[in-house]
Design an enzyme around this catalytic site. Structure first.
Site, PDB file in Angstrom:
ATOM      1  N   LYS A 226       0.852  -1.198   0.000  1.00  0.00           N
ATOM      2  CA  LYS A 226       0.000   0.000   0.000  1.00  0.00           C
ATOM      3  C   LYS A 226       0.879   1.236   0.000  1.00  0.00           C
ATOM      4  O   LYS A 226       2.062   1.189   0.383  1.00  0.00           O
ATOM      5  CB  LYS A 226      -0.929   0.009   1.212  1.00  0.00           C
ATOM      6  CG  LYS A 226      -0.243   0.014   2.592  1.00  0.00           C
ATOM      7  CD  LYS A 226       0.060   1.386   3.152  1.00  0.00           C
ATOM      8  CE  LYS A 226       0.670   1.343   4.545  1.00  0.00           C
ATOM      9  NZ  LYS A 226       1.334   2.584   4.946  1.00  0.00           N
TER      10      LYS A 226
ATOM     11  N   ASP B   4      -2.656  -1.808  10.259  1.00  0.00           N
ATOM     12  CA  ASP B   4      -2.844  -1.717   8.809  1.00  0.00           C
ATOM     13  C   ASP B   4      -3.418  -3.002   8.208  1.00  0.00           C
ATOM     14  O   ASP B   4      -3.709  -3.050   7.006  1.00  0.00           O
ATOM     15  CB  ASP B   4      -1.506  -1.427   8.104  1.00  0.00           C
ATOM     16  CG  ASP B   4      -1.018  -0.005   8.362  1.00  0.00           C
ATOM     17  OD1 ASP B   4      -1.842   0.842   8.758  1.00  0.00           O
ATOM     18  OD2 ASP B   4       0.181   0.247   8.159  1.00  0.00           O
TER      19      ASP B   4
HETATM   20  P1  ATP Z   1       3.667  -0.412   7.792  1.00  0.00           P
HETATM   21  O1  ATP Z   1       3.650   0.237   6.457  1.00  0.00           O
HETATM   22  O2  ATP Z   1       2.471  -1.340   8.011  1.00  0.00           O
HETATM   23  O3  ATP Z   1       3.907   0.551   8.912  1.00  0.00           O
HETATM   24  P2  ATP Z   1       6.377  -1.157   7.351  1.00  0.00           P
HETATM   25  O4  ATP Z   1       6.445  -1.249   5.861  1.00  0.00           O
HETATM   26  O5  ATP Z   1       6.858   0.145   7.918  1.00  0.00           O
HETATM   27  O6  ATP Z   1       4.895  -1.431   7.819  1.00  0.00           O
HETATM   28  P3  ATP Z   1       7.285  -3.855   7.600  1.00  0.00           P
HETATM   29  O7  ATP Z   1       7.941  -4.029   6.277  1.00  0.00           O
HETATM   30  O8  ATP Z   1       5.965  -4.484   7.786  1.00  0.00           O
HETATM   31  O9  ATP Z   1       7.201  -2.305   7.994  1.00  0.00           O
HETATM   32  O10 ATP Z   1       8.335  -4.402   8.679  1.00  0.00           O
HETATM   33  C1  ATP Z   1       8.568  -3.848   9.936  1.00  0.00           C
HETATM   34  C2  ATP Z   1       9.327  -4.885  10.776  1.00  0.00           C
HETATM   35  O11 ATP Z   1       8.458  -5.989  11.027  1.00  0.00           O
HETATM   36  C3  ATP Z   1      10.526  -5.480  10.066  1.00  0.00           C
HETATM   37  O12 ATP Z   1      11.693  -4.804  10.437  1.00  0.00           O
HETATM   38  C4  ATP Z   1      10.550  -6.952  10.464  1.00  0.00           C
HETATM   39  O13 ATP Z   1      11.502  -7.210  11.469  1.00  0.00           O
HETATM   40  C5  ATP Z   1       9.165  -7.231  11.053  1.00  0.00           C
HETATM   41  N1  ATP Z   1       8.358  -8.214  10.278  1.00  0.00           N
HETATM   42  C6  ATP Z   1       7.573  -9.169  10.805  1.00  0.00           C
HETATM   43  N2  ATP Z   1       6.943  -9.865   9.851  1.00  0.00           N
HETATM   44  C7  ATP Z   1       7.316  -9.349   8.668  1.00  0.00           C
HETATM   45  C8  ATP Z   1       6.987  -9.651   7.316  1.00  0.00           C
HETATM   46  N3  ATP Z   1       6.157 -10.649   6.981  1.00  0.00           N
HETATM   47  N4  ATP Z   1       7.553  -8.899   6.358  1.00  0.00           N
HETATM   48  C9  ATP Z   1       8.383  -7.873   6.679  1.00  0.00           C
HETATM   49  N5  ATP Z   1       8.744  -7.564   7.935  1.00  0.00           N
HETATM   50  C10 ATP Z   1       8.212  -8.281   8.936  1.00  0.00           C
END
Ligand code: ATP
Length: 294
Positions: A10, A136
């Site tokens: 997203k 989210d």
């Molecule tokens: P959001 O946009 O929902 O705030 P994000 O993009 O900032 O999420 P993610 O990529 O979801 O962040 O990852 C944040 C942390 O979550 C990572 O550093 C990782 O350690 C942990 N994590 C747990 N499960 C997953 C997964 N399936 N994919 C990626 N990271 C994951």
């Protein structure tokens, strides 16, 4: 049964913090959009739960800290079952990028396991379970274009007039959502950093990408830019390719630009790729999770 699932990323067209909720969380007002960039997941019958992660060098946990296994556990608890599944996850969505990578994987796991295990839970029920895994996740289950309020769980579906084309990439190390919100608390929000949510919603509904570009905004951007100066340069590089608007998504550290049409976006991605090889072209998508039985 074997399921092949696309877990779509997203972006935030907008992100505003409008107050504090009684439970102390930030009260958000956002326009969230599914895009075609996705992680690939396969789910199949197995006696026990096992997760295999291929993430091309970026650290992503494969144990119970992975949101996929958290989602599976939450689903089992809600349905009162204990089941097995072999889950393979191939990551393409940048990590800690504000593109909802982990959340979309959790959403994919909930939708996929509900089918594999024949639980028959409704989308509303899955969204409620998803919310216990991450704010989210309900959006990632519903997908498309949504106005998301509260912590992101109060969703109002909106009709996007026409598909839009974006370039997106993560120009620097990831950012922790928690740290960014903590810094926001210290810095405060300047009125000029707020998005025009009403204007952006109207522009999306009438397909006016130029007006949309003027209304984009993310109150977390100044904080994240301070933590990662590379973001300034990346956003300026996108603007220089003629994007109608360029912003950071979520709490960062990915940035995106939106273009008048596919050709302009393709040319921009070619140019940006010279400095940012991870830059990808993507299109807006109408749903968050796509499941196919194979
Ligand atoms: P959001 O946009 O929902 O705030 P994000 O993009 O900032 O999420 P993610 O990529 O979801 O962040 O990852 C944040 C942390 O979550 C990572 O550093 C990782 O350690 C942990 N994590 C747990 N499960 C997953 C997964 N399936 N994919 C990626 N990271 C994951």
């Amino acid at each position: 049964m074997r399921l092949k699932i696309q877990a779509r990323a997203k972006i935030n067209w907008t992100l505003d913090v409008v107050g504090v909720l009684p439970n102390g969380y930030h009260d958000l007002d956002m326009l969230m959009q599914s895009v075609t960039l996705c992680d690939q997941m396969t789910i199949e019958d197995a006696p026990e739960k096992k997760l295999f992660v291929q993430s091309g060098g970026t650290y992503v946990p494969a144990d119970e800290n992975n949101l996929v296994l958290k989602a599976a556990a939450a689903l089992e608890q809600a349905a009162g079952v204990v089941r097995g599944a072999k889950i393979t996850l191939r990551k393409y969505i940048p990590v800690a990028a504000g593109m909802g990578g982990g959340s979309s994987d959790a959403a994919a796991a909930l939708v996929g396991l509900n089918k594999l295990w024949g639980l028959g839970l409704s989308e509303d029920e899955l969204e409620a379970i998803g919310l216990t895994v991450g704010a989210d996740v309900p959006f990632c289950i519903r997908g498309g274009l949504q106005r998301a309020q509260g912590v992101g769980e109060r969703l109002t579906p909106l009709a996007l007039k026409r598909p839009l084309y974006l370039a997106a990439f993560q120009p620097c190390r990831g950012l922790s959502t928690k740290e960014v919100f903590t810094s926001l608390h210290e810095d405060g929000i300047r009125p000029e950093d707020r998005p025009d949510n009403e204007g952006a919603q109207a522009a999306l509904e009438r397909g006016d990408v130029v007006a949309l570009g003027r209304c984009l905004g993310n109150v977390l951007e100044p904080v994240s830019r301070r933590m990662r100066p590379e973001l300034d340069r990346a956003i300026r590089a996108i603007e220089a390719t003629g994007a109608c608007g360029a912003r950071m998504t979520g709490s960062g550290s990915a940035v995106f630009g939106v273009y008048r049409h596919a050709g302009a976006c393709r040319r921009a991605v070619q140019v940006l790729s010279e400095e940012y090889p991870m830059c990808r072209m993507m299109r807006t998508a109408e749903c968050g999770v796509v499941v196919e039985e194979v």
